[in-house]
Design a protein around this motif. Structure first.
Motif, short mmCIF file in Angstrom:
data_model
loop_
_atom_site.label_atom_id
_atom_site.label_comp_id
_atom_site.label_asym_id
_atom_site.label_seq_id
_atom_site.Cartn_x
_atom_site.Cartn_y
_atom_site.Cartn_z
N THR A 52 0.85 -1.18 0.00
CA THR A 52 0.00 0.00 0.00
C THR A 52 0.88 1.22 0.00
O THR A 52 1.77 1.37 0.84
CB THR A 52 -0.90 0.01 1.26
N PHE A 53 0.64 2.09 -0.97
CA PHE A 53 1.35 3.36 -1.00
C PHE A 53 0.61 4.29 -0.04
O PHE A 53 -0.59 4.49 -0.17
CB PHE A 53 1.35 3.93 -2.42
N PRO A 54 1.32 4.88 0.95
CA PRO A 54 0.63 5.61 2.01
C PRO A 54 -0.01 6.92 1.58
O PRO A 54 -0.93 7.40 2.24
CB PRO A 54 1.74 5.86 3.03
N GLY A 55 0.46 7.50 0.50
CA GLY A 55 -0.09 8.78 0.06
C GLY A 55 0.29 9.90 1.01
O GLY A 55 0.99 9.71 1.99
N GLY A 56 -0.16 11.10 0.67
CA GLY A 56 0.12 12.26 1.50
C GLY A 56 0.66 13.40 0.66
O GLY A 56 0.64 13.37 -0.57
N ILE A 109 8.30 8.98 -8.96
CA ILE A 109 7.09 8.50 -9.62
C ILE A 109 7.34 8.58 -11.12
O ILE A 109 7.55 9.66 -11.67
CB ILE A 109 5.87 9.33 -9.21
N LEU A 110 7.36 7.41 -11.76
CA LEU A 110 7.62 7.32 -13.19
C LEU A 110 6.27 7.42 -13.92
O LEU A 110 5.38 6.62 -13.69
CB LEU A 110 8.32 6.01 -13.52
N LEU A 111 6.12 8.40 -14.80
CA LEU A 111 4.82 8.73 -15.38
C LEU A 111 4.57 8.12 -16.76
O LEU A 111 3.42 8.09 -17.20
CB LEU A 111 4.67 10.24 -15.45
N ASP A 112 5.59 7.70 -17.47
CA ASP A 112 5.41 7.19 -18.83
C ASP A 112 5.90 5.75 -18.94
O ASP A 112 6.71 5.29 -18.14
CB ASP A 112 6.20 8.05 -19.83
N ASP A 113 5.43 5.07 -19.97
CA ASP A 113 5.91 3.73 -20.29
C ASP A 113 7.21 3.88 -21.06
O ASP A 113 7.22 4.41 -22.18
CB ASP A 113 4.87 2.99 -21.12
N GLY A 114 8.31 3.44 -20.48
CA GLY A 114 9.62 3.59 -21.08
C GLY A 114 9.78 2.89 -22.42
O GLY A 114 10.64 3.25 -23.22
N SER A 115 8.93 1.89 -22.71
CA SER A 115 9.02 1.20 -23.99
C SER A 115 8.29 1.95 -25.10
O SER A 115 8.52 1.70 -26.27
CB SER A 115 8.47 -0.22 -23.87
N LEU A 116 7.41 2.88 -24.73
CA LEU A 116 6.65 3.64 -25.73
C LEU A 116 7.20 5.04 -25.96
O LEU A 116 7.07 5.60 -27.05
CB LEU A 116 5.18 3.74 -25.31
N VAL A 117 7.78 5.62 -24.92
CA VAL A 117 8.29 6.98 -25.01
C VAL A 117 9.80 6.92 -25.20
O VAL A 117 10.48 6.19 -24.48
CB VAL A 117 7.93 7.77 -23.72
N PRO A 118 10.35 7.67 -26.16
CA PRO A 118 11.79 7.59 -26.41
C PRO A 118 12.61 8.08 -25.22
O PRO A 118 12.15 8.90 -24.43
CB PRO A 118 12.00 8.49 -27.64
N GLY A 119 13.83 7.58 -25.11
CA GLY A 119 14.74 7.97 -24.04
C GLY A 119 14.97 9.47 -24.02
O GLY A 119 15.07 10.12 -25.06
N GLY A 120 14.99 10.04 -22.86
CA GLY A 120 15.18 11.47 -22.72
C GLY A 120 13.87 12.24 -22.72
O GLY A 120 13.84 13.42 -22.41
N ALA A 174 -0.48 -0.81 -4.32
CA ALA A 174 0.62 -0.60 -5.25
C ALA A 174 1.52 -1.82 -5.33
O ALA A 174 1.53 -2.66 -4.42
CB ALA A 174 1.44 0.61 -4.79
N ALA A 175 2.25 -1.89 -6.42
CA ALA A 175 3.33 -2.88 -6.55
C ALA A 175 4.58 -2.22 -5.98
O ALA A 175 4.91 -1.10 -6.32
CB ALA A 175 3.54 -3.25 -8.00
N VAL A 176 5.24 -2.92 -5.09
CA VAL A 176 6.43 -2.38 -4.43
C VAL A 176 7.65 -3.11 -4.97
O VAL A 176 7.81 -4.32 -4.78
CB VAL A 176 6.34 -2.54 -2.90
N ALA A 177 8.52 -2.37 -5.67
CA ALA A 177 9.75 -2.94 -6.21
C ALA A 177 10.92 -2.45 -5.36
O ALA A 177 10.99 -1.28 -5.01
CB ALA A 177 9.95 -2.52 -7.66
#
Length: 195
Positions: A52-56, A109-120, A174-177
């Motif tokens: 669980t992501f605690p939020g805030g 917080i990563l907002l985009d799918d790295g496989s769809l959006v080009p690096g940078g 959430a998934a916790v990595a």
């Protein structure tokens, strides 16, 4: 003055000394490369669990760069908070010398799918989650004071050029990595590929 090439010009190309020298230098380089890969976490398994992501309240820097840059942005946030890194990778509060656990304090917080959006071009927000800290008010004030030193028209690509923003994050499942290696660029690259 004599240099190495002048000293060895009369030596045959396939002499035992040259082969031994090549073997020693290659072995040293291989050991150093292996050590760098191990400390970057190349063999470590990445565990992904449910949590669980605690939020805030979240004070963050918004960036559009490669996801590997999120680690550097977190270091900038830690530096702005007065959290310094010791030689062993442990974080301490620089003013007080007190060890600090930042595992549930600093987030990216990563907002985009790295496989769809080009690096940078991938977007992320790196900052501090104030709900997990008893010192949240002081941290927020300290980070927002940093904004005074950043020019209004300053549009840079370094994390020190971005202003802090304030947002609210919800409490969610959430998934916790967990990738516990933070030693340099290699670890950041492995982190982005493993996640």
């Amino acid at each position: 003055m004599m240099n190495y090439h002048e000293l060895t010009m009369n030596e045959p190309r396939d002499s035992p000394q040259r082969r031994k020298q090549f073997l020693v230098i290659t072995s040293i380089m291989a050991i150093m490369a292996g050590h760098a890969l191990l400390t970057a976490g190349v063999l470590a398994t990445l565990t992904i669990d449910e949590g669980t992501f605690p939020g805030g309240e979240f004070v963050y820097k918004f960036m559009m760069k490669d996801y590997a840059a999120s680690t550097g942005t977190l270091r900038t946030v830690a530096s702005d908070l007065g959290i310094a890194e010791e030689g062993g990778g442990n974080l301490i509060i620089a003013d007080e010398g007190v060890p600090l656990d930042t595992a549930d304090l600093l987030f990216s917080i990563l907002l985009d799918d790295g496989s769809l959006v080009p690096g940078g071009k991938t977007r992320f927000a790196s900052g501090v989650l104030l709900a997990k800290s008893s010192e949240g008010g002081k941290m927020k004030k300290r980070l927002l004071e940093v904004n005074k030193d950043i020019k209004e028209d300053n549009v840079g690509t370094h994390s020190t050029d971005a202003k802090y923003e304030i947002g609210s994050l919800p409490k969610v499942n959430a998934a916790v990595a967990s990738h516990p290696f933070t030693a340099g660029g290699g670890a950041a690259i492995f982190q982005s590929f493993k996640i």
